[in-house]
Design a protein around this motif. Sequence first.
Motif, short mmCIF file in Angstrom:
data_model
loop_
_atom_site.label_atom_id
_atom_site.label_comp_id
_atom_site.label_asym_id
_atom_site.label_seq_id
_atom_site.Cartn_x
_atom_site.Cartn_y
_atom_site.Cartn_z
N THR A 1 -2.40 54.71 50.91
CA THR A 1 -1.28 54.22 51.70
C THR A 1 -1.34 52.71 51.84
O THR A 1 -2.38 52.10 51.55
CB THR A 1 -1.35 54.87 53.10
N ALA B 1 -4.57 45.98 66.56
CA ALA B 1 -4.98 44.87 65.69
C ALA B 1 -6.00 44.00 66.42
O ALA B 1 -5.92 43.83 67.63
CB ALA B 1 -3.77 44.04 65.29
N PHE B 2 -6.94 43.44 65.66
CA PHE B 2 -7.94 42.54 66.23
C PHE B 2 -7.32 41.17 66.37
O PHE B 2 -6.74 40.64 65.43
CB PHE B 2 -9.17 42.48 65.33
N MET C 1 -7.21 46.90 57.28
CA MET C 1 -6.14 46.12 56.66
C MET C 1 -6.29 45.99 55.15
O MET C 1 -5.30 45.89 54.43
CB MET C 1 -6.07 44.72 57.28
N TYR D 1 -11.34 46.12 61.72
CA TYR D 1 -9.93 45.79 61.54
C TYR D 1 -9.66 45.33 60.10
O TYR D 1 -8.69 45.76 59.47
CB TYR D 1 -9.54 44.70 62.54
N LYS E 1 -0.75 45.01 49.58
CA LYS E 1 0.22 44.62 50.60
C LYS E 1 1.64 44.57 50.03
O LYS E 1 2.48 43.82 50.52
CB LYS E 1 -0.14 43.24 51.19
N ILE F 1 -1.01 49.47 54.44
CA ILE F 1 -1.27 49.29 55.86
C ILE F 1 -0.90 47.88 56.28
O ILE F 1 -1.20 46.91 55.57
CB ILE F 1 -2.77 49.59 56.15
N GLY F 2 -0.24 47.77 57.42
CA GLY F 2 0.11 46.46 57.95
C GLY F 2 0.07 46.48 59.46
O GLY F 2 -0.37 47.47 60.06
N THR F 3 0.51 45.41 60.09
CA THR F 3 0.57 45.40 61.54
C THR F 3 2.00 45.19 61.99
O THR F 3 2.80 44.54 61.30
CB THR F 3 -0.29 44.28 62.16
N VAL G 1 -2.69 53.51 63.45
CA VAL G 1 -4.12 53.54 63.09
C VAL G 1 -4.98 52.96 64.22
O VAL G 1 -6.06 53.46 64.50
CB VAL G 1 -4.34 52.75 61.78
N GLY G 2 -4.53 51.91 64.86
CA GLY G 2 -5.32 51.31 65.94
C GLY G 2 -4.68 50.02 66.41
O GLY G 2 -3.57 49.68 66.01
N GLY H 1 -6.49 51.65 53.10
CA GLY H 1 -5.32 52.20 52.44
C GLY H 1 -5.68 53.04 51.23
O GLY H 1 -5.02 54.03 50.93
N GLU I 1 -8.31 37.26 67.65
CA GLU I 1 -9.43 36.38 68.06
C GLU I 1 -9.16 35.82 69.44
O GLU I 1 -8.06 35.45 69.75
CB GLU I 1 -9.55 35.22 67.05
#
Lengths: 139, 172
Positions: free
Chosen positions: B97, B169-170, A32, A28, B143, B99-101, B166-167, A36, B172
């Motif tokens: 690119t 988010a992890f 993140m 992950y 970012k 990438i964010g969530t 993309v997938g 990119g 915890e």
Amino acid sequence: MRPLFFTLGLMLAGTAATADDDVRRAHYNYQMFCQGCHTPDGSGAGDVPRLKGQVGVFLNSQAGQEFLVRVPGAATSALDNEQLAELLNWIVREFAGASIPANWRPYSGREVGALRKQPLKEVIRYRGQILADIARARH
Amino acid sequence: MKLFDSLFEKRTRQLAQCSSRRGLLKSLGGLLVGGAAIPLLPVARAAAAEGAARPLEEGDPNSCDYWRYCAVDGFLCGCCGGSMNTCPPGTEMSPITWIGTCHNPVDGRHYVISYNDCCGKSSCGACLCVRDEGDRPPYRPDKANDISWCLGTRSAAYHCTTAVLVGVAFEE
């Protein structure tokens, strides 16, 4: 005897789940903070260096091992030392392939914490020098 | 006709003598329950594995308030001849690119979204969407969405932005 096996089984399952979590967190963090530019499979694009099948070459020298922590994207990332070490180890295991040296010692949070205090200001020339030194030592 | 009547009567009586109504219920019940459980197991597992990174969807992918666009700053490719996952004809998707969530309100999970710009034509001009959630200043370039992400493409001309999943988010 049976409760013992049961407890052992539970303990093993617990360890496996934690290890699995570490891998998922590292992946992950790669998505993140790295993917990119380095692309999902580490191939890189344009001027972005290729990790796949290459990144392990740096681990053949002390300066190279330090370089992977001191590059700005790693050293100045928003990750804490432990997670940065975990991510770097994941990148090596995931992408280095045959380029990983047999005697490689994975990064620790402590090692990463000390190295990232000296981020590189000039990267491209220094990178070339490290790779040339490694190539020379091999011949 | 009489022959048929007697034949059926005989067969029915024979069947009634050799089987019980409870037996029928038992086997029928077994068939229903077993039949429902057995094929569901592997299918349900396969579906669960597939659904791990597949979000439940709601909303219009051509509307700025669609959940995947939480950090977009640009024109939505769905309004420009492409889709949220693909570039319009005549443009090239940037491999580089940001990438964010984004939080999906339907299933309550966070997903990793890659905002790949489509490049090679002048600005699309349709469906301008500026949401900027999680956007950071340019000193955190990975970012920051104010810069053109048409990097690694033949042309640096920005046309529109996609939002590729993309997938998951992890957490915890």
